[in-house]
Design a protein around this motif. Structure first.
Motif: not given
Length: 135
Positions: A55, A59-60, A62-64, A104-105, A108-109, A113
């Motif tokens: 990642y 990307e981390i 902005n993780t949903r 979390s990945l 989602g967060m 997290s």
């Protein structure tokens, strides 16, 4: 699940080992197995770093957000367990933090997290790489 979480938290004040066992049991019922995962901190940190290498920072960041209510309560249990395990089961604590990051990945967060990422950074710094731990 919320009632089980609150009862585990209440137990933590007077009966920490019992509280941890209750949390581990609840997580096992949710499909998150923690038993038998006492691991070498260095190996666990390296596995987590390897996972994160797939990642980018963006990307981390902005993780949903996590939306599954069952997974969100599982994360609460993991966060609470990580803190208690540092005191009485320190060899299991890195694995708990690794699971927080993995979940979390994957899902989602959640508000929990950051605990996983902060502990990972502190373990990396403890192993001698303060700059990477800060990252």
């Amino acid at each position: 699940l919320n009632i089980l979480y609150l009862s585990a938290c209440a137990l933590a004040f007077s009966k920490l080992p019992e509280s941890i066992e209750k949390g581990i049991d609840v997580l096992a019922n949710l499909g998150i197995e923690l038993r038998g995962h006492e691991s070498n901190m260095e190996a666990c940190v390296q596995e987590t770093k390897d996972l994160l290498s797939f990642y980018t920072d963006d990307e981390i960041l902005n993780t949903r957000p996590m939306t599954d209510p069952t997974m969100m309560i599982a994360m609460k249990f993991l966060g609470k367990l990580g803190v208690g395990m540092c005191q009485i089961m320190p060899k299991s604590s890195p694995y708990v933090m690794q699971r927080i990051i993995q979940l979390s990945l994957l899902h989602g967060m959640s508000p929990v997290s950051p605990i996983g990422f902060v502990y990972l950074g502190s373990y990396i710094a403890k192993l001698g790489d303060i700059g990477e731990g800060y990252h």
